[in-house]
Scaffold this motif. Structure first.
Motif, PDB file in Angstrom:
ATOM      1  N   SER A  23      -8.016 -39.492  29.386  1.00  0.00           N
ATOM      2  CA  SER A  23      -6.723 -38.912  29.217  1.00  0.00           C
ATOM      3  C   SER A  23      -5.425 -39.586  28.977  1.00  0.00           C
ATOM      4  O   SER A  23      -5.013 -39.052  28.630  1.00  0.00           O
ATOM      5  N   ILE A  24      -5.215 -40.786  29.777  1.00  0.00           N
ATOM      6  CA  ILE A  24      -4.322 -42.046  29.988  1.00  0.00           C
ATOM      7  C   ILE A  24      -4.108 -42.008  28.110  1.00  0.00           C
ATOM      8  O   ILE A  24      -3.682 -41.827  27.453  1.00  0.00           O
ATOM      9  N   ILE A  25      -5.023 -42.627  27.636  1.00  0.00           N
ATOM     10  CA  ILE A  25      -5.421 -42.997  26.225  1.00  0.00           C
ATOM     11  C   ILE A  25      -4.885 -41.426  25.361  1.00  0.00           C
ATOM     12  O   ILE A  25      -4.089 -42.249  24.547  1.00  0.00           O
ATOM     13  N   THR A  26      -5.605 -40.319  25.704  1.00  0.00           N
ATOM     14  CA  THR A  26      -5.391 -39.393  24.161  1.00  0.00           C
ATOM     15  C   THR A  26      -3.535 -39.333  24.397  1.00  0.00           C
ATOM     16  O   THR A  26      -2.584 -38.910  23.381  1.00  0.00           O
ATOM     17  N   ALA A  27      -2.382 -39.033  25.798  1.00  0.00           N
ATOM     18  CA  ALA A  27      -1.624 -39.127  25.982  1.00  0.00           C
ATOM     19  C   ALA A  27      -0.492 -40.015  25.311  1.00  0.00           C
ATOM     20  O   ALA A  27       0.152 -39.925  25.004  1.00  0.00           O
ATOM     21  N   TYR A  28      -1.300 -41.645  25.005  1.00  0.00           N
ATOM     22  CA  TYR A  28      -0.889 -42.222  25.066  1.00  0.00           C
ATOM     23  C   TYR A  28      -0.736 -42.800  23.039  1.00  0.00           C
ATOM     24  O   TYR A  28       0.772 -42.325  22.245  1.00  0.00           O
ATOM     25  N   LEU A  29      -2.178 -41.820  22.542  1.00  0.00           N
ATOM     26  CA  LEU A  29      -1.644 -41.496  21.388  1.00  0.00           C
ATOM     27  C   LEU A  29      -1.129 -40.940  20.770  1.00  0.00           C
ATOM     28  O   LEU A  29      -0.225 -40.701  19.725  1.00  0.00           O
ATOM     29  N   LEU A  30      -0.843 -39.177  21.803  1.00  0.00           N
ATOM     30  CA  LEU A  30      -0.008 -38.716  21.345  1.00  0.00           C
ATOM     31  C   LEU A  30       0.931 -39.354  20.963  1.00  0.00           C
ATOM     32  O   LEU A  30       1.788 -38.723  20.118  1.00  0.00           O
ATOM     33  N   LEU A  31       1.786 -39.638  22.364  1.00  0.00           N
ATOM     34  CA  LEU A  31       3.719 -40.375  22.034  1.00  0.00           C
ATOM     35  C   LEU A  31       3.690 -41.314  21.236  1.00  0.00           C
ATOM     36  O   LEU A  31       4.296 -41.248  20.132  1.00  0.00           O
ATOM     37  N   GLU A  32       2.275 -42.418  20.645  1.00  0.00           N
ATOM     38  CA  GLU A  32       2.811 -43.282  19.872  1.00  0.00           C
ATOM     39  C   GLU A  32       2.820 -42.301  18.422  1.00  0.00           C
ATOM     40  O   GLU A  32       3.825 -42.506  17.456  1.00  0.00           O
ATOM     41  N   LYS A  33       2.173 -41.097  18.447  1.00  0.00           N
ATOM     42  CA  LYS A  33       2.523 -40.178  17.239  1.00  0.00           C
ATOM     43  C   LYS A  33       3.481 -39.803  16.865  1.00  0.00           C
ATOM     44  O   LYS A  33       4.732 -39.873  16.162  1.00  0.00           O
ATOM     45  N   VAL A  34       4.599 -39.088  18.131  1.00  0.00           N
ATOM     46  CA  VAL A  34       5.406 -38.761  17.952  1.00  0.00           C
ATOM     47  C   VAL A  34       6.020 -39.593  17.890  1.00  0.00           C
ATOM     48  O   VAL A  34       7.738 -39.493  16.933  1.00  0.00           O
ATOM     49  N   TYR A  35       6.523 -40.492  18.406  1.00  0.00           N
ATOM     50  CA  TYR A  35       7.305 -41.827  18.550  1.00  0.00           C
ATOM     51  C   TYR A  35       7.585 -42.645  16.324  1.00  0.00           C
ATOM     52  O   TYR A  35       8.311 -42.659  16.163  1.00  0.00           O
ATOM     53  N   THR A  36       6.454 -43.073  16.201  1.00  0.00           N
ATOM     54  CA  THR A  36       6.148 -43.070  14.869  1.00  0.00           C
ATOM     55  C   THR A  36       6.829 -42.901  13.809  1.00  0.00           C
ATOM     56  O   THR A  36       7.323 -42.493  13.041  1.00  0.00           O
ATOM     57  N   ALA A  37       7.187 -40.651  14.325  1.00  0.00           N
ATOM     58  CA  ALA A  37       7.684 -39.952  13.265  1.00  0.00           C
ATOM     59  C   ALA A  37       9.267 -39.989  13.688  1.00  0.00           C
ATOM     60  O   ALA A  37       9.407 -39.198  13.159  1.00  0.00           O
ATOM     61  N   GLY A  38       9.556 -40.576  14.149  1.00  0.00           N
ATOM     62  CA  GLY A  38      10.425 -41.144  15.048  1.00  0.00           C
ATOM     63  C   GLY A  38      11.354 -39.228  15.678  1.00  0.00           C
ATOM     64  O   GLY A  38      12.125 -39.055  15.624  1.00  0.00           O
TER      65      GLY A  38
END
Length: 220
Positions: A23-38
């Motif tokens: 769940s921590i990895i999934t949360a990180y990947l979601l946040l990475e996606k959000v920040y990559t898209a601005g």
């Protein structure tokens, strides 16, 4: 530190959190996606968790574990616009990731509680500022806080990614979030004690990804 090292270090220091790995990895990947898209992250919680929100915003919006100097191109713009003063000034600026602590909006919070209803404390500002593709992190030790649940409903309608951070019990957030991190404790203060290392790890991984590593690194 690289992201795998950050995660491994977390589980060495807090072995009981190893059950939260996925769940921590999934949360990180979601946040990475959000920040990559601005996009931006909005965070909300009550009491001690409200303090955690400010803590998270602070780690993301300025340097946490490494320096984040402006890139040369941006620095040159300061020099071009403001001369020597701009060149000197921009050396103190750092890159950051947009993270807004909703409980920190004191005037708005009191207005919502007074004019509308405290149950809308976080739903109202999230409705006003969030955009599709942003992320909302709701922190609730029970996972059932009404004002967090209401904000999650707003996030769902606005197509905002939804992350819950709570204790080990099943809760309302389970049906409302894209991912819920259940730390293995039930008493409020014990849950809060485990929330801190989790969000520190997330912040450190995001910092490493956007201000350290030059290429994408798998975290699993």
């Amino acid at each position: 530190m690289k992201n795998k090292e950050i995660l491994n270090d977390l589980f060495v220091r807090y072995p009981m959190l190893s059950k939260c790995r996925e769940s921590i990895i999934t949360a990180y990947l979601l946040l990475e996606k959000v920040y990559t898209a601005g996009g931006s992250l909005y965070v909300a919680g009550n009491g001690g968790s409200a303090s955690d929100c400010g803590h998270i915003a602070g780690e993301l919006m300025k340097s946490f574990m490494m320096k984040r100097p402006l890139d040369d191109e941006t620095a040159s713009v300061y020099g071009a616009l403001f001369g020597e003063e701009g060149t000197k000034f921009c050396k103190g600026l750092e890159k950051g990731l947009p993270a807004i602590s909703l409980p920190s909006m004191t005037a708005l919070s009191t207005a919502v509680c007074n004019d509308i209803n405290g149950d809308y404390l976080f739903a109202q500002p999230l409705n006003a500022v969030s955009r599709q593709g942003d992320a909302f992190l709701g922190i609730s030790t029970s996972g059932n806080s009404v004002n967090i649940v209401n904000a999650m409903m707003v996030a769902a309608v606005k197509k905002v990614f939804r992350i819950g951070l709570t204790g080990e019990n099943k809760c309302r957030l389970d049906s409302l979030c894209d991912v819920v991190i259940h730390v293995p404790e039930r008493e409020t203060y014990k849950v809060q004690e485990l929330h801190l290392p989790v969000y520190h790890a997330l912040c450190a991984m995001l910092e490493s990804r956007f201000f350290g590593q030059k290429s994408h690194e798998e975290v699993r």
